[in-house]
Design a protein around this motif. Structure first.
Motif, PDB file in Angstrom:
ATOM      1  N   ARG A  83      -3.893   8.074  -4.468  1.00 26.06           N
ATOM      2  CA  ARG A  83      -3.323   9.318  -4.995  1.00 26.06           C
ATOM      3  C   ARG A  83      -3.912  10.533  -4.297  1.00 26.06           C
ATOM      4  NH1 ARG A  83      -1.162  10.715 -10.212  1.00 26.06           N
ATOM      5  NH2 ARG A  83      -1.747  12.772 -10.926  1.00 26.06           N
ATOM      6  N   ASN A  84      -5.193  10.439  -3.933  1.00 29.46           N
ATOM      7  CA  ASN A  84      -5.897  11.588  -3.378  1.00 29.46           C
ATOM      8  C   ASN A  84      -5.859  11.640  -1.851  1.00 29.46           C
ATOM      9  OD1 ASN A  84      -6.638  12.534  -5.947  1.00 29.46           O
ATOM     10  ND2 ASN A  84      -8.377  11.104  -6.005  1.00 29.46           N
ATOM     11  N   ASN A  85      -5.338  10.590  -1.221  1.00 29.30           N
ATOM     12  CA  ASN A  85      -5.304  10.564   0.258  1.00 29.30           C
ATOM     13  C   ASN A  85      -4.057  11.280   0.791  1.00 29.30           C
ATOM     14  OD1 ASN A  85      -7.704   9.243   0.497  1.00 29.30           O
ATOM     15  ND2 ASN A  85      -6.788   7.196   0.634  1.00 29.30           N
TER      16      ASN A  85
ATOM     17  N   ARG B  72       0.803  -1.217   0.000  1.00 26.21           N
ATOM     18  CA  ARG B  72       0.000   0.000   0.000  1.00 26.21           C
ATOM     19  C   ARG B  72       0.843   1.278   0.000  1.00 26.21           C
ATOM     20  NH1 ARG B  72      -5.592  -0.058   0.501  1.00 26.21           N
ATOM     21  NH2 ARG B  72      -6.253  -2.031  -0.416  1.00 26.21           N
ATOM     22  N   GLN B  73       1.847   1.331   0.846  1.00 26.90           N
ATOM     23  CA  GLN B  73       2.647   2.551   0.929  1.00 26.90           C
ATOM     24  C   GLN B  73       3.360   2.832  -0.391  1.00 26.90           C
ATOM     25  OE1 GLN B  73       5.325   2.744   4.265  1.00 26.90           O
ATOM     26  NE2 GLN B  73       6.385   4.568   3.513  1.00 26.90           N
ATOM     27  N   ARG B  74       3.931   1.792  -0.985  1.00 29.46           N
ATOM     28  CA  ARG B  74       4.640   1.989  -2.250  1.00 29.46           C
ATOM     29  C   ARG B  74       3.668   2.361  -3.363  1.00 29.46           C
ATOM     30  NH1 ARG B  74       8.050   4.305  -5.190  1.00 29.46           N
ATOM     31  NH2 ARG B  74       8.687   3.168  -7.090  1.00 29.46           N
TER      32      ARG B  74
ATOM     33  N   ILE C 228       3.758   5.663  -5.844  1.00 29.63           N
ATOM     34  CA  ILE C 228       3.695   5.590  -7.308  1.00 29.63           C
ATOM     35  C   ILE C 228       2.540   6.433  -7.824  1.00 29.63           C
ATOM     36  CG2 ILE C 228       3.190   4.056  -9.251  1.00 29.63           C
ATOM     37  CD1 ILE C 228       4.714   1.861  -7.763  1.00 29.63           C
ATOM     38  N   ALA C 229       1.382   6.317  -7.193  1.00 29.42           N
ATOM     39  CA  ALA C 229       0.196   7.042  -7.645  1.00 29.42           C
ATOM     40  C   ALA C 229       0.399   8.552  -7.579  1.00 29.42           C
ATOM     41  CB  ALA C 229      -1.012   6.629  -6.807  1.00 29.42           C
TER      42      ALA C 229
END
Length: 312
Positions: free
Chosen positions: A310-312, A50-52, A56-57
């Motif tokens: 990407r939006n978090n 998740r973190q990676r 990337i996003a």
């Protein structure tokens, strides 16, 4: 201790992991590995990623670029675990767009190069539509190797051989699914399995005519289907079935062997003949369209996940 079924299979067929699960690949040590949008989605949903994925996003210019970055990063990790090919798929949305497929394939190869993975290690997976096959013809001439997927019938196999693609992935389980749905009371056990019959027919056609394209059976529903194709050039197998074969014992009989090539190759199949032959094969037509839709549905799920990160 007697060799397991998987050990025996590995002596006559190149075993490929049909997975993006790094732990499974480490466990079974396959020669190659294949991925697709569904498998990339499964890998991306692992909590440890998740973190990676969020990084990337946020770094990508858009979601499309993020999708490519995720696929190539996972593919690059897999390439460090297998000695042979890693297959990475072009978006199913481009299945009917030759030029867009070409551009996406070249972009994926460039991304792999940035990770230190050369083109000799990568197979670009493309749906075996007419447009996809013709894109593969161009890519092969450029030195970009291809894997033509969602292949359900001889029309597709003939066109792929004529295009000089590196490898095809004829499906087994999805063919059986279609026949079971249409004839629920029929006996499709053993050699009656239409998926097994299809791959055997394609293999024999290729070998009898001297085509160099690799035949890699795919989409297995049972270990019995795998065993029925022992000796095929390659077989891409899920971790669950690899585990079953690794625990199985007994004598594994070779079912497929190369035959001597004929002197005269068949006439190339033109677009009109291809489209007509595919149209006449209801199973191949329906399963190709369904496969494209399913891969695209999983891609949209991955797009949604990346968009949220990407939006978090």
């Amino acid at each position: 201790m007697a060799d397991t079924l998987l050990d025996q299979l590995s002596t006559m067929t190149t075993v490929v992991a049909d997975s993006g699960d790094l732990d499974a690949i480490r466990r079974f040590s396959p020669s190659d590995a294949t991925t697709n949008p569904s498998l990339i989605l499964q890998a991306a949903q692992q909590p440890s990623r998740r973190q990676r994925l969020a990084e990337i996003a946020r770094q990508a210019t858009d979601i499309d670029a993020a999708l490519d970055a995720v696929a190539v990063e996972i593919g690059s990790e897999i390439s460090a675990l297998v000695p042979g090919y890693v297959s990475t798929e072009v978006s199913a949305q481009l299945s009917f767009d030759r030029e867009a497929t070409l551009n996406k394939a070249r972009s994926l190869i460039e991304r792999y190069a940035q990770h230190g993975v050369g083109p000799e290690r990568i197979l670009i997976k493309v749906a075996a539509t007419w447009e996809g096959i013709q894109a593969a013809r161009v890519l092969e001439r450029e030195g970009i190797q291809t894997n033509l997927t969602l292949l359900f019938g001889m029309a597709q196999a003939r066109a792929c051989a004529d295009a000089g693609v590196t490898l095809i992935s004829p499906f087994v389980g999805r063919i059986l699914d279609w026949h079971k749905a249409n004839k629920p009371d029929a006996d499709f056990s053993g050699d009656r399995d239409p998926g097994v019959q299809s791959v055997r027919g394609i293999y024999e056609y290729y070998k009898s005519h001297g085509f160099e394209t690799i035949v890699m059976g795919a989409s297995f529903r049972s270990a019995q289907q795998v065993i029925a194709l022992a000796g095929c050039d390659r077989l891409t197998i899920s971790p669950a079935l690899l585990g079953e074969l690794a625990e199985g014992n007994g004598i594994l009989e070779r079912k497929l062997s190369p035959q001597g090539a004929e002197t005269n190759a068949p006439e190339p199949q033109g677009e009109t003949d291809f489209r007509w032959a595919l149209n006449e094969d209801a199973m191949a037509t329906e399963k190709l369209a369904e496969g494209i839709r399913k891969f695209m549905a999983d891609q949209r799920s991955l797009e949604k996940l990346l968009g949220e990160l990407r939006n978090n």
